[in-house]
Design an enzyme around this catalytic site. Structure first.
Site, short mmCIF file in Angstrom:
data_model
loop_
_atom_site.label_atom_id
_atom_site.label_comp_id
_atom_site.label_asym_id
_atom_site.label_seq_id
_atom_site.Cartn_x
_atom_site.Cartn_y
_atom_site.Cartn_z
N ARG A 1 85.12 20.12 -30.38
CA ARG A 1 85.84 19.01 -29.95
C ARG A 1 86.87 19.63 -28.89
O ARG A 1 87.55 20.32 -29.10
CB ARG A 1 86.56 18.16 -31.08
CG ARG A 1 87.16 16.84 -30.55
CD ARG A 1 87.82 16.02 -31.82
NE ARG A 1 86.54 15.79 -32.62
CZ ARG A 1 86.52 15.69 -33.92
NH1 ARG A 1 87.78 15.78 -34.67
NH2 ARG A 1 85.71 15.13 -34.72
N ARG B 1 96.82 15.81 -33.59
CA ARG B 1 95.62 15.93 -32.75
C ARG B 1 95.55 15.44 -31.32
O ARG B 1 96.44 15.01 -30.88
CB ARG B 1 94.49 15.50 -33.60
CG ARG B 1 94.22 16.10 -35.10
CD ARG B 1 92.70 15.80 -35.76
NE ARG B 1 92.75 16.53 -36.82
CZ ARG B 1 91.57 16.19 -37.64
NH1 ARG B 1 90.59 15.31 -37.33
NH2 ARG B 1 91.51 16.88 -38.88
N LYS C 1 95.83 15.81 -41.43
CA LYS C 1 95.93 15.39 -39.85
C LYS C 1 96.68 14.47 -39.38
O LYS C 1 97.18 13.90 -40.39
CB LYS C 1 94.38 15.00 -39.61
CG LYS C 1 93.86 13.88 -40.30
CD LYS C 1 92.45 13.52 -40.17
CE LYS C 1 92.07 12.75 -40.99
NZ LYS C 1 90.44 12.40 -40.86
N LYS D 1 97.69 11.68 -36.01
CA LYS D 1 96.91 11.29 -34.96
C LYS D 1 98.08 10.23 -34.36
O LYS D 1 98.69 9.43 -34.71
CB LYS D 1 95.90 10.32 -35.39
CG LYS D 1 94.60 11.21 -35.80
CD LYS D 1 93.38 10.52 -36.22
CE LYS D 1 92.32 11.25 -36.99
NZ LYS D 1 91.10 10.41 -37.28
N CYS E 1 80.12 6.38 -35.73
CA CYS E 1 80.14 7.50 -35.83
C CYS E 1 78.86 8.47 -35.70
O CYS E 1 77.81 7.73 -35.64
CB CYS E 1 81.01 8.00 -36.80
SG CYS E 1 79.76 7.67 -38.37
N CYS F 1 76.83 15.67 -39.53
CA CYS F 1 77.78 15.44 -40.56
C CYS F 1 77.68 15.65 -41.86
O CYS F 1 76.90 15.06 -42.16
CB CYS F 1 78.46 13.98 -39.93
SG CYS F 1 80.23 14.01 -41.18
N CYS G 1 80.26 7.33 -43.52
CA CYS G 1 81.00 7.18 -44.71
C CYS G 1 82.46 6.76 -44.77
O CYS G 1 82.59 6.12 -43.60
CB CYS G 1 81.24 8.97 -45.11
SG CYS G 1 82.39 9.65 -43.85
N CYS H 1 85.91 7.17 -39.19
CA CYS H 1 86.15 7.91 -37.86
C CYS H 1 85.95 6.78 -36.68
O CYS H 1 86.70 6.99 -35.71
CB CYS H 1 85.08 9.13 -37.63
SG CYS H 1 85.58 10.48 -38.58
#
Length: 610
Positions: free
Chosen positions: A113, A182, A246, A248, A467, A473, A512, A516
């Site tokens: 990414r 990120r 993480k 964001k 996603c 994944c 899931c 995302c």
């Protein structure tokens, strides 16, 4: 903030219980609770905390692992560290069972990414990224919900070549993943050129300022010169332990909320004067989508508007918010480590007070603002600077050539060869051909038509996201990107039968509950539970300001249309003027309204039959 009253636990906020009394919060730490020395010795910390400390500033065994040619994998610990470098190790799950039967190693590859603050790339960069996709990856570019690109299918022996090619066009993958700030997203409203420029600049400044300072990325992937022993380096903001989880950050410009500001840890909402000039920023904190099925102490949460800051203070506020989370966040339980749980644990007032202490001034009261939706503006738009901008719908952000359908990969390559402006990715996985001079518009339009890049994009489809999920994944429980197009076709037929084919309704799918594609903040959300099974969520706000509610558990793929069709029929018959679908299902009593946080798991299921 809503009126739920969580009782805090050592590992995170618990759900309310009736009669629990006044809301109680933990006392904030008086200092950074985990120093580097303490963290190295402390018991009970998450494994990743020890891993980060021992990594030599994110080096670990990555350099040695790349030399082990007998395997396409890297070690489990290095698989965690490599996220900080912008990649995940994956395998092709479509052939996993077959390879296991033949006693072969899994078909390992890497997802890479990029870090592209604000999603802006030049035509030269676009052409280089296209070439990388066809040379080292699986032949496609994937625009993500983080307003950047990612590659799939890069094998270990091609990692350094891929990274060198990315670096050659002045891009990188540093901090695109991992326990750091990120890729920073920014508004992409070309009709407000000045405001967009300010939003983009703030996003870029935050991205650059909060970037890890370790030389590990250049050293490992570009054969850069090593700092002796790795110990002369310092991370002035992060320290050896980086962040608990993480982080964001996004920047929005009303009236569009295409970056879904309430779904992120930190956000800045532009406050504009009558000439669309930014006079300051409302600051939001504590949003996040991920949760775990069956664990009610994990939940999505919409961000709180914490206050207002002047333009010159925005960067200081961003660092302060992140460092308070660095120091206050949960480092024992990664499932409760995001900023949203920190806010739930200590309270917004205490968090704001600490941020104000660190920036040396008080935040102002939030200023009024209005969002109209969280989708993109498709087609041509002329900016207030006279430049032209074309937004293209890209199904699930997958830039590829489809036999008998859109030729996005070839078409956008041809456009990049003649385009004089730039390209902008959106947070909804779409592409803007931006800053087109008026005299070049016809040429761009002809290339778009020639490659069928506006084919098959109805109202529901234009407001959809998915996603990647299977087959790459490792967390996916169900299909998402590969399944959503077929579901959209079914639902478009259902909507058309009720005269709703032109109505804008947001729908998002994930394989899931990590969220995302931000399904919990869309009017219709599908979250994978198992093969061809999904939880169905309804009732989020069209502008992205309210979470949805679980409506039906474990709905099979074949049942989804049948469950939604009666609701579409009722919406067509009984909606009020201008009423959105997410608002209607709450007002009409089909599903309960979610206020925020732990309330997400309360009063679930159909309130009345459709």
């Amino acid at each position: 903030m809503d009126d739920h009253k969580p009782i805090d636990t050592p590992d995170g906020p618990a759900l309310d219980t009736p009669g629990s009394g006044a809301r109680r919060y933990d006392a904030p730490p008086s200092d950074r609770p985990i120093t580097e020395a303490e963290a190295a010795k402390a018991a009970g910390l998450a494994h990743n905390e020890h891993l980060k400390i021992a990594s030599g500033y994110l080096r670990g065994g990555l350099a040695d692992g790349l030399l082990k040619h007998a395997t396409g994998a890297i070690s489990e610990d290095d698989g965690q560290l490599v996220k900080f470098h912008g990649m995940y190790m994956q395998d092709d799950r479509d052939i996993r069972a077959e390879r296991t039967k033949k006693k072969l190693e899994k078909a390992f590859s890497f997802m890479i990414r990029l870090r592209i603050a604000g999603g802006v790339v030049t035509p030269k960069q676009w052409l280089a990224l296209d070439e990388i996709a066809t040379t080292y990856a699986n032949g496609t570019l994937r625009a993500t919900t983080r307003q950047t690109f990612q590659y799939h299918g890069v094998i270990k022996s091609n990692l350094k070549r891929t990274m060198a090619a990315i670096d050659a066009v002045l891009l990188d993958t540093i901090a695109a993943c991992g326990d750091v700030n990120r890729n920073v997203m920014a508004a992409t409203n070309p009709a407000q050129a000045g405001a967009h420029k300010a939003a983009y600049q703030l996003a870029k400044d935050i991205s650059d300022s909060l970037l890890p300072k370790t030389n590990a990325w250049r050293e490992i992937w570009l054969d850069g010169e090593r700092v002796v022993g790795g110990e002369d380096e310092v991370e002035p903001v992060y320290g050896k332990t980086y962040l608990p989880r993480k982080f964001k950050t996004v920047v929005a410009v009303p009236p569009s909320n295409e970056v879904d500001i309430f779904a992120h840890d930190l956000g800045f909402i532009a406050i504009l004067d009558k000439k669309n000039k930014v006079t300051g920023w409302n600051v939001t904190v504590g949003g996040g989508m991920g949760m775990t099925h069956g664990e009610p102490d994990t939940f999505p949460r919409t961000a709180d508007v914490m206050g207002f800051c002047k333009p010159e203070d925005a960067l200081k506020v961003a660092e302060a918010v992140m460092t308070v989370q660095r120091d206050w966040g949960n480092r024992k339980n990664r499932k409760n480590a995001r900023l949203k749980y920190t806010i739930e644990r200590f309270g917004l007032d205490a968090f704001r007070s600490e941020v104000e202490t660190r920036i040396g001034k008080k935040l102002g009261a939030p200023k009024p603002f209005t969002f109209e939706g969280n989708g993109d503006r498709y087609g041509w738009v002329e900016g207030d600077d006279g430049r032209h901008h074309l937004t293209l719908y890209v199904p699930s952000g997958r830039i590829k050539d489809v036999e008998g359908g859109p030729q996005f990969l070839t078409g956008l390559r041809r456009i990049a060869e003649v385009h004089e402006g730039d390209f902008r990715l959106t947070g909804n996985q779409n592409v803007i051909i931006a800053n087109v001079p008026a005299e070049k518009r016809a040429e761009i339009e002809a290339l778009v038509d020639q490659h069928a890049m506006t084919k098959g994009a109805g109202a529901l489809r234009r407001n959809s996201m998915a996603c990647v999920a299977l087959p790459t994944c490792g967390l996916a429980l169900a299909e998402s990107e590969r399944y959503l197009p077929d579901l959209l076709t079914e639902l478009e037929e259902s909507l058309a039968s009720h005269g709703l084919e032109n109505d804008e309704i947001t729908i998002r799918s994930t394989g899931c509950p990590n969220g995302c594609a931000r399904p919990f903040i869309s009017e219709i959300g599908l979250v994978g539970r198992g093969p061809e099974r999904y939880h169905l969520y309804l009732g989020a706000a069209f502008d992205g300001s309210r979470l949805s509610k679980l409506y039906r558990e474990d709905v099979t793929a074949g049942e989804i249309r049948g469950v939604l069709d009666p609701l579409f029929a009722a919406y067509a018959k009984d909606r009020q003027a201008g009423e959105r679908f997410g608002d209607f299902v709450i007002r009409a009593g089909y599903v309960a309204k979610t206020t925020n946080g732990p309330d997400f798991h309360e009063r679930t299921g159909p309130v009345k039959a459709a």
